[in-house]
Design an enzyme around this catalytic site. Sequence first.
Site, PDB file in Angstrom:
ATOM      1  N   LYS B  80      25.370  58.475  52.563  1.00 58.20           N
ATOM      2  CA  LYS B  80      26.046  58.187  51.022  1.00 58.20           C
ATOM      3  C   LYS B  80      25.577  58.783  50.094  1.00 58.20           C
ATOM      4  O   LYS B  80      24.260  58.921  50.035  1.00 58.20           O
ATOM      5  CB  LYS B  80      26.144  56.586  50.683  1.00 58.20           C
ATOM      6  CG  LYS B  80      26.869  56.345  49.710  1.00 58.20           C
ATOM      7  CD  LYS B  80      26.827  54.793  49.234  1.00 58.20           C
ATOM      8  CE  LYS B  80      27.627  54.389  48.381  1.00 58.20           C
ATOM      9  NZ  LYS B  80      27.319  52.722  48.062  1.00 58.20           N
ATOM     10  N   SER B 155      31.893  50.669  46.800  1.00 61.62           N
ATOM     11  CA  SER B 155      31.763  52.131  46.442  1.00 61.62           C
ATOM     12  C   SER B 155      31.633  52.944  47.596  1.00 61.62           C
ATOM     13  O   SER B 155      31.877  54.237  47.430  1.00 61.62           O
ATOM     14  CB  SER B 155      30.658  52.175  45.633  1.00 61.62           C
ATOM     15  OG  SER B 155      29.385  51.997  46.200  1.00 61.62           O
ATOM     16  N   SER B 179      29.411  46.759  48.425  1.00 65.32           N
ATOM     17  CA  SER B 179      29.746  48.365  48.700  1.00 65.32           C
ATOM     18  C   SER B 179      29.580  48.701  50.007  1.00 65.32           C
ATOM     19  O   SER B 179      30.231  49.812  50.326  1.00 65.32           O
ATOM     20  CB  SER B 179      29.158  49.185  47.707  1.00 65.32           C
ATOM     21  OG  SER B 179      29.459  48.983  46.329  1.00 65.32           O
TER      22      SER B 179
END
Lengths: 98, 515
Positions: B80, B155, B179
């Site tokens: 990420k 997210s 997330s």
Amino acid sequence: MSEITAEQVAHLAYLARIDLSPLEITDLTHDLGQIVDSIAKVSEVATADTPATSHPMPLTNVFREDVVVPSLTVEQALSGAPDRAGDKFRVPAILDEE
Amino acid sequence: MTYLTKLSAAALSELLVSKQVSAVEATRAHLDHIAAVDTDLHAFLHVAADAALNTAAAIDARRVAGESLHPLAGVPIAIKDVLATQDMPTTAGSKILEGWVPPYDATVVARLRAAGLIPLGKTNMDEFAMGSSTEHSAYGVTRNPWDRDRIPGGSGGGSAAAVASFQAPLALGSDTGGSIRQPAAVTGSVGVKPTYGGVSRYGAIALASSLDQVGPVSRTVYDAALLHDVIGGHDPLDSTSLTDSWPSMAAAAQAGLKDGALKGVRVGVIKELSGDGFQAGVTQRFTETLALLVAAGAEITEVSAPNFEYAVAAYYLILPAEASSNLARFDSVRFGIRVNPASGSLTSEHVMSATREAGFGAEVKRRIILGTYALSAGYYDAYYGSAQKVRTLIQRDFAAAFSQVDVLVSPSAPTTAFKFGEKLADPMAMYINDVTTIPANLAGVPGMSIPIGLAPEDGLPVGLQIMAPAKADARLYTVGAAIEQLLEARWGHTMLSQAPALTPTEMFASEEGAV
């Protein structure tokens, strides 16, 4: 409970150091009013005798030995800077001369 | 032999260890698949093809030389974009960090490099992890592999979409209010938020420091456990890192595969996280899974967590307050872009304000302004102070629940993946979506999402959230692996084998990389 005004949003934006366009201030004034109305309910259950929690795991005084360990070189530390002067970060003027 | 990209990390690891497949072959297969499908899905913000192949070749050379390597050495992984990587740009989905290459690695990245995993690239996310749909990325949306018109969650939509579309068997995520777990739920993959402090956050760009936690993203519970074992444990560089020694999560997951693993396990169903507001197909699959648990010998109890009702409100005070402070570091001096104001004098203050105007997206500005408001004199006690008290009440709810049961369960998200744009105009609609996942972050307890079927009305994945007491992460892996095994036995297949096939071009491309 909340009556957020455009003047308030403009002041908050100044405190947060974000320039906002008049349109953004209008939008944010609306959004903030709505959000604050929804989240103000926290005060319904937050009684005076309830202690506050700032952190999920109680940790206090995390120290390390006071010894020098390898860290970033000057070049590494400056590698992402938008501007530099020799071995230093170059910043715009701190004081306004106007 | 199935395509290399379809294998779990554990299965790929076996082929690598027995030298039936090289790390270069495995890496190339994934890079080919990324090249074929990701122009459309956009899970990745950056793909480091050459570096990945070089790293893989080095792993192969060490393995051939007889060096003792970690079992996951040679297994590709996606990272990420919130995590600092010294050889890849790190933007956290924001324009303000466009092109920034950090001078150091996050500890979790350093640990996976040390174990010989192959970083493929950086995955898309909502800007600074603020969002539940990845629509707030400054670099464009990521599409859900199950339906290209729908969100992949957020997210961490990029990491979830990457594993769900077989572009990587593993990924790293971060979870501040869901997330990792919510994207897992809406993409049919697995995601784990470890206990707060269980995984180092050094080098993770901070959103809300009392809530953020880094964790594994995968297609199977066992794979998540293997990755958790690589990244977990104390890190002196993170002062909030727990000094506990942890059991093997992989061993815990394997324990869940044994007969009778669920017998006598006390499972609590949270009354407040069901009913109104939950999509019919989500409730249906959740109820069916509870029946499966009962049949396997688990004891189901309904538990009440009355203060969960206030969790979203408390979260959207605490998070913006902490974020407004954390994001003050983007001052146009040490990293990131610098933008001069169109008019007026060029002072530090004016340049900083113009830079943040240009560099931050609408959601980031909204939350910074909200956080600044919540912390300002005259409002602090009513908002931030009250939110911190709610946090205490939610922790007490968890403590009461865990005095009766071993794990808590709920649907991972109230609905399946929604369509792009559906919740963009109404921030509160987006925020409410996190109602199921936020309580775990406020209390610091670990949570996992695993797929439990498709909602009949739309054919989209539904997730089960499992939560355990703080530091009992291993319990999640045992229970999660047991439920995953029961469901797959009943279905006769894995969840992601049912995902719609991607284009014919991609089938050809992945064949080229297969053994």
